[in-house]
Scaffold this active site. Structure first.
Site, PDB file in Angstrom:
ATOM      1  N   ARG A 167       0.584  -1.340  -0.107  1.00 31.95           N
ATOM      2  CA  ARG A 167       0.091   0.046  -0.077  1.00 31.95           C
ATOM      3  C   ARG A 167       0.795   1.221   0.000  1.00 31.95           C
ATOM      4  O   ARG A 167       0.185   2.256   0.447  1.00 31.95           O
ATOM      5  CB  ARG A 167      -0.940   0.110   0.972  1.00 31.95           C
ATOM      6  CG  ARG A 167      -1.885  -1.144   1.095  1.00 31.95           C
ATOM      7  CD  ARG A 167      -3.274  -0.961   2.239  1.00 31.95           C
ATOM      8  NE  ARG A 167      -4.198  -1.907   2.004  1.00 31.95           N
ATOM      9  CZ  ARG A 167      -4.152  -3.159   2.753  1.00 31.95           C
ATOM     10  NH1 ARG A 167      -3.095  -3.370   3.666  1.00 31.95           N
ATOM     11  NH2 ARG A 167      -4.988  -3.869   2.453  1.00 31.95           N
ATOM     12  N   LYS A 194       3.508  11.300 -10.927  1.00 35.90           N
ATOM     13  CA  LYS A 194       2.491  10.567 -11.920  1.00 35.90           C
ATOM     14  C   LYS A 194       3.276   9.030 -11.978  1.00 35.90           C
ATOM     15  O   LYS A 194       4.452   9.059 -12.594  1.00 35.90           O
ATOM     16  CB  LYS A 194       2.351  11.019 -13.355  1.00 35.90           C
ATOM     17  CG  LYS A 194       1.179  12.038 -13.326  1.00 35.90           C
ATOM     18  CD  LYS A 194       0.796  12.380 -14.776  1.00 35.90           C
ATOM     19  CE  LYS A 194      -0.474  13.424 -14.681  1.00 35.90           C
ATOM     20  NZ  LYS A 194      -0.519  13.813 -15.998  1.00 35.90           N
ATOM     21  N   GLU A 251      10.234  18.116 -24.931  1.00 34.71           N
ATOM     22  CA  GLU A 251       9.619  18.364 -23.423  1.00 34.71           C
ATOM     23  C   GLU A 251      10.256  19.922 -22.974  1.00 34.71           C
ATOM     24  O   GLU A 251       9.354  20.687 -22.421  1.00 34.71           O
ATOM     25  CB  GLU A 251       9.939  17.384 -22.477  1.00 34.71           C
ATOM     26  CG  GLU A 251       9.177  16.010 -23.099  1.00 34.71           C
ATOM     27  CD  GLU A 251       7.645  16.236 -22.420  1.00 34.71           C
ATOM     28  OE1 GLU A 251       7.148  17.341 -22.072  1.00 34.71           O
ATOM     29  OE2 GLU A 251       7.076  15.154 -22.939  1.00 34.71           O
ATOM     30  N   LYS A 291       7.610  22.991 -13.623  1.00 33.85           N
ATOM     31  CA  LYS A 291       6.917  21.854 -13.153  1.00 33.85           C
ATOM     32  C   LYS A 291       6.260  21.646 -11.911  1.00 33.85           C
ATOM     33  O   LYS A 291       5.310  21.206 -11.416  1.00 33.85           O
ATOM     34  CB  LYS A 291       7.556  20.361 -13.716  1.00 33.85           C
ATOM     35  CG  LYS A 291       6.993  18.927 -13.321  1.00 33.85           C
ATOM     36  CD  LYS A 291       6.032  18.848 -14.448  1.00 33.85           C
ATOM     37  CE  LYS A 291       5.124  17.135 -14.192  1.00 33.85           C
ATOM     38  NZ  LYS A 291       6.144  16.122 -14.726  1.00 33.85           N
ATOM     39  N   GLU A 306      -7.278  18.392 -10.805  1.00 35.98           N
ATOM     40  CA  GLU A 306      -8.484  18.607 -10.440  1.00 35.98           C
ATOM     41  C   GLU A 306      -9.151  19.733 -11.009  1.00 35.98           C
ATOM     42  O   GLU A 306     -10.152  20.184 -11.144  1.00 35.98           O
ATOM     43  CB  GLU A 306      -8.852  18.666  -8.803  1.00 35.98           C
ATOM     44  CG  GLU A 306      -8.593  17.180  -8.287  1.00 35.98           C
ATOM     45  CD  GLU A 306      -8.507  17.389  -6.846  1.00 35.98           C
ATOM     46  OE1 GLU A 306      -8.994  16.077  -6.207  1.00 35.98           O
ATOM     47  OE2 GLU A 306      -7.746  18.156  -6.352  1.00 35.98           O
ATOM     48  N   ARG A 363      -3.015  21.440 -14.410  1.00 30.42           N
ATOM     49  CA  ARG A 363      -1.968  20.500 -14.631  1.00 30.42           C
ATOM     50  C   ARG A 363      -2.065  19.908 -15.849  1.00 30.42           C
ATOM     51  O   ARG A 363      -0.885  19.405 -16.567  1.00 30.42           O
ATOM     52  CB  ARG A 363      -1.825  19.462 -13.634  1.00 30.42           C
ATOM     53  CG  ARG A 363      -0.777  18.359 -13.763  1.00 30.42           C
ATOM     54  CD  ARG A 363      -0.332  17.576 -12.563  1.00 30.42           C
ATOM     55  NE  ARG A 363       0.753  16.724 -12.864  1.00 30.42           N
ATOM     56  CZ  ARG A 363       1.206  15.865 -12.018  1.00 30.42           C
ATOM     57  NH1 ARG A 363       0.737  15.704 -10.577  1.00 30.42           N
ATOM     58  NH2 ARG A 363       2.204  14.955 -12.175  1.00 30.42           N
ATOM     59  N   ASN A 388       0.491  18.725 -20.683  1.00 27.85           N
ATOM     60  CA  ASN A 388       0.128  17.695 -21.643  1.00 27.85           C
ATOM     61  C   ASN A 388       0.088  18.393 -23.129  1.00 27.85           C
ATOM     62  O   ASN A 388      -0.612  17.697 -24.119  1.00 27.85           O
ATOM     63  CB  ASN A 388      -1.051  16.874 -21.469  1.00 27.85           C
ATOM     64  CG  ASN A 388      -1.008  16.168 -20.251  1.00 27.85           C
ATOM     65  OD1 ASN A 388       0.209  15.275 -20.233  1.00 27.85           O
ATOM     66  ND2 ASN A 388      -1.932  15.832 -19.433  1.00 27.85           N
ATOM     67  N   HIS A 427       0.706  16.113 -26.349  1.00 23.00           N
ATOM     68  CA  HIS A 427       0.380  15.048 -25.956  1.00 23.00           C
ATOM     69  C   HIS A 427      -0.806  14.201 -26.450  1.00 23.00           C
ATOM     70  O   HIS A 427      -0.708  12.942 -26.645  1.00 23.00           O
ATOM     71  CB  HIS A 427       0.690  14.951 -24.416  1.00 23.00           C
ATOM     72  CG  HIS A 427       1.895  15.002 -23.944  1.00 23.00           C
ATOM     73  ND1 HIS A 427       2.564  16.280 -24.059  1.00 23.00           N
ATOM     74  CD2 HIS A 427       2.810  14.117 -23.228  1.00 23.00           C
ATOM     75  CE1 HIS A 427       3.690  16.020 -23.329  1.00 23.00           C
ATOM     76  NE2 HIS A 427       3.905  15.022 -22.881  1.00 23.00           N
ATOM     77  N   HIS A 476       0.356  11.023 -28.088  1.00 21.17           N
ATOM     78  CA  HIS A 476       0.081   9.691 -27.569  1.00 21.17           C
ATOM     79  C   HIS A 476      -0.414   8.811 -28.763  1.00 21.17           C
ATOM     80  O   HIS A 476      -0.237   7.740 -28.890  1.00 21.17           O
ATOM     81  CB  HIS A 476      -0.767   9.680 -26.101  1.00 21.17           C
ATOM     82  CG  HIS A 476      -0.182  10.043 -25.156  1.00 21.17           C
ATOM     83  ND1 HIS A 476      -0.723  10.487 -23.897  1.00 21.17           N
ATOM     84  CD2 HIS A 476       1.201  10.059 -24.774  1.00 21.17           C
ATOM     85  CE1 HIS A 476       0.291  10.845 -23.091  1.00 21.17           C
ATOM     86  NE2 HIS A 476       1.481  10.600 -23.516  1.00 21.17           N
ATOM     87  N   HIS A 531       9.129   9.147 -27.416  1.00 23.55           N
ATOM     88  CA  HIS A 531       8.255   9.676 -26.650  1.00 23.55           C
ATOM     89  C   HIS A 531       8.266  11.589 -27.276  1.00 23.55           C
ATOM     90  O   HIS A 531       7.212  11.924 -27.748  1.00 23.55           O
ATOM     91  CB  HIS A 531       8.093   9.829 -25.371  1.00 23.55           C
ATOM     92  CG  HIS A 531       7.104  10.689 -24.718  1.00 23.55           C
ATOM     93  ND1 HIS A 531       5.518  10.311 -24.918  1.00 23.55           N
ATOM     94  CD2 HIS A 531       7.279  11.733 -23.940  1.00 23.55           C
ATOM     95  CE1 HIS A 531       5.171  11.332 -24.050  1.00 23.55           C
ATOM     96  NE2 HIS A 531       5.947  12.367 -23.591  1.00 23.55           N
TER      97      HIS A 531
END
Length: 372
Positions: free
Chosen positions: A131, A153, A195, A237, A248, A252, A256, A259, A263, A276
């Site tokens: 956990r 992440k 990036e 960052k 939320e 953030r 991306n 991306h 992706h 990437h």
């Protein structure tokens, strides 16, 4: 690549301020001997540590066992195959086995030594074993230094999509030794520059201008300014993560930029083996063209400036012509930022400012993908 000179920057620290889960990003060069003390200060009661590396970075991880041993840690080293395919349930189970054999307890740190694949896999193992175990990030690629090692992440892939299984799990600390960049293949290094360009577009116009001024030296990995650029990206960052740790508020999501397209390029174009950062570079160009097409972009010079900078770093600016447009669109509709299959994109308004745009018409995205 030759070792990156440090210029005037011998060591820098960037703090990610998240209350009781705050942590430091330590950046310098030639710091192996101090690594054990760094980890011991963070984890004064830990007795064991698992280092995770891939076949390429094991030679960077092995020397770290010496200062860890001197600091009182009993260590083990788990080595995974190199490449995106290692972000899998199979390799995750191997790390669980290694932790079990080490008799890991909840104070045992998982130390990720490598690029984004190692960090994502090792981070997810740390987030889920018992956990939650402490996580130390030791990024060895430029891309991981400026992006994936910071922010918590962690993820593995699923056959249906990239990073579909994951968790937020902040590290206890991030250890960036720029000497590790000397081990990178040139293509991998330049992939990381994508990036860096991203940070300039989304948040820091001055950084973008610095990249333009130093592009030839940065392209070849010889720029003395590179360590300070890495630290600057880490600060950006950190600021974004501090304000929106769990994605939320939508802030953030600006990280991306490029991306959603990128992706999809990685999934549909897997056989072409783009890195990437290469996929993100082409994705950023699609995003800026989409912003222009939608009338969202206020700075008409940005598409050409961004293209020139990416070209200066030998990065691709368009998807490959044989990639199926409908397959790309389907992949984008499964993107984590999509809502009920409706596309959302991070699009630039001007240099240093981007926004999250909802419900972009599919026909407009299709046109961007067809323009190759």
């Amino acid at each position: 690549m030759t070792p990156v000179p440090s210029g005037e920057l011998a060591e820098d620290r960037v703090t990610v301020r998240l209350g009781p889960r705050s942590y430091d990003i330590v950046l310098g060069r030639g710091m192996t001997a101090q690594f054990g003390l760094f980890v011991r200060e963070l984890l004064p009661q830990s007795q064991t540590a698992l280092l995770v590396a891939d076949e390429h970075t094991r030679k960077l991880a092995a020397p770290l066992t010496v200062p860890l041993g001197e600091a009182g840690f009993r260590t083990a080293l788990a080595v995974i195959p190199a490449g995106e395919q290692s972000k899998s349930l199979e390799q995750l189970a191997r790390l669980y086995d290694a932790l079990y054999e080490l008799k890991a307890d909840r104070r045992t740190p998982v130390i990720a030594v490598g690029g984004g694949v190692v960090g994502d896999l090792a981070g997810f193992a740390a987030a889920t074993y018992n956990r939650g175990l402490p996580l130390i990030m030791v990024p060895t690629t430029l891309l991981a230094m400026v992006d994936s090692s910071v922010g918590g992440k962690t993820a593995i892939n699923h056959p249906r999509g990239k990073n579909l299984i994951g968790a937020f799990h902040q590290p206890k600390g991030v250890w960036i030794d720029t000497d590790h960049l000397a081990t990178l293949p040139v293509r991998e290094y330049r992939s990381g520059l994508a990036e860096v360009v991203k940070y300039g577009v989304i948040r820091d116009a001055e950084l973008f201008e610095i990249l333009e001024c130093h592009a030839p030296a940065l392209r070849n990995g010889h720029a003395s300014i590179l360590p300070s650029i890495i630290a600057r990206c880490c600060r950006i960052k950190a600021e974004v993560v501090e304000q929106d740790e769990y994605e939320e508020t939508g802030l953030r999501a600006i990280l991306n930029y490029g991306h959603t397209f990128g992706h999809a390029f990685e999934i549909v174009g897997a056989a072409d083996h783009w890195l990437h950062g290469e996929a993100v570079a082409a994705g950023m160009m699609c995003a800026v063209r989409l912003a222009q097409r939608l009338g969202y972009l206020e700075d008409d010079s940005l598409p050409s400036r961004q293209e020139q900078l990416l070209r200066a770093f030998d990065l691709p600016i368009r998807p490959l012509p044989h990639w199926d447009v409908e397959a790309l669109l389907a992949a984008m509709q499964r993107d984590k930022k999509a809502t009920a299959g409706r596309l959302r994109f991070v699009l630039p308004r001007c240099l240093g400012e981007v926004g999250l745009v909802d419900h972009v018409p599919l026909a407009e995205v299709r046109q961007i993908l067809c323009d190759r």
